[in-house]
Design a protein around this motif. Sequence first.
Motif, mmCIF file in Angstrom:
data_model
loop_
_atom_site.group_PDB
_atom_site.id
_atom_site.type_symbol
_atom_site.label_atom_id
_atom_site.label_comp_id
_atom_site.label_asym_id
_atom_site.label_seq_id
_atom_site.Cartn_x
_atom_site.Cartn_y
_atom_site.Cartn_z
ATOM 1 N N GLN A 36 0.843 -1.190 0.000
ATOM 2 C CA GLN A 36 0.000 0.000 0.000
ATOM 3 C C GLN A 36 0.876 1.236 0.000
ATOM 4 O O GLN A 36 1.667 1.452 0.938
ATOM 5 C CB GLN A 36 -0.926 0.003 1.214
ATOM 6 N N GLU A 41 -4.958 2.396 -2.639
ATOM 7 C CA GLU A 41 -5.531 1.219 -2.008
ATOM 8 C C GLU A 41 -4.478 0.109 -1.882
ATOM 9 O O GLU A 41 -3.500 0.065 -2.627
ATOM 10 C CB GLU A 41 -6.722 0.710 -2.832
ATOM 11 N N ARG A 42 -4.743 -0.774 -0.935
ATOM 12 C CA ARG A 42 -3.866 -1.926 -0.776
ATOM 13 C C ARG A 42 -4.021 -2.826 -2.007
ATOM 14 O O ARG A 42 -5.138 -3.136 -2.428
ATOM 15 C CB ARG A 42 -4.234 -2.690 0.488
ATOM 16 N N GLU A 43 -2.883 -3.254 -2.572
ATOM 17 C CA GLU A 43 -2.940 -4.058 -3.787
ATOM 18 C C GLU A 43 -2.185 -5.370 -3.624
ATOM 19 O O GLU A 43 -1.179 -5.446 -2.909
ATOM 20 C CB GLU A 43 -2.379 -3.280 -4.983
#
Length: 121
Positions: A36, A41-43
């Motif tokens: 992140q 956004e967290r990916e």
Amino acid sequence: QVQLVESGGGLVQAGGSLRLSCAASGRTFTMGWFRQAPGKEREFVAGLNRSGGSTNYAGSVKGRFTSSRDNAKNTVYLQTNSLKPEDTAVYYCAARWGSSLPWGPDEYDYWGQGTQVTVSS
């Protein structure tokens, strides 16, 4: 209580490498790596099944990052090579009870605290 502890982050120049580690308490899980960056956004980065025989990677890291595990040590690794400034992020490991390797963060049951990777240009 499941605990995941990441280590190995740091500051590296573009083109360099880091090896991230994630030590898991107790059981052997299906594992994932996420990252992140600020304001994003967290990916998903990589996934690894319990045996280590099956992996998948996000397109942005395929060919540069490799995930592996040592089940005797309950530790999962993410070898990151040819790092780019856009790889800068907090990297998290995550564990799940299921056997598939999903990309969605909500599919994972446990999370580590994260380790910062900063790549300078």
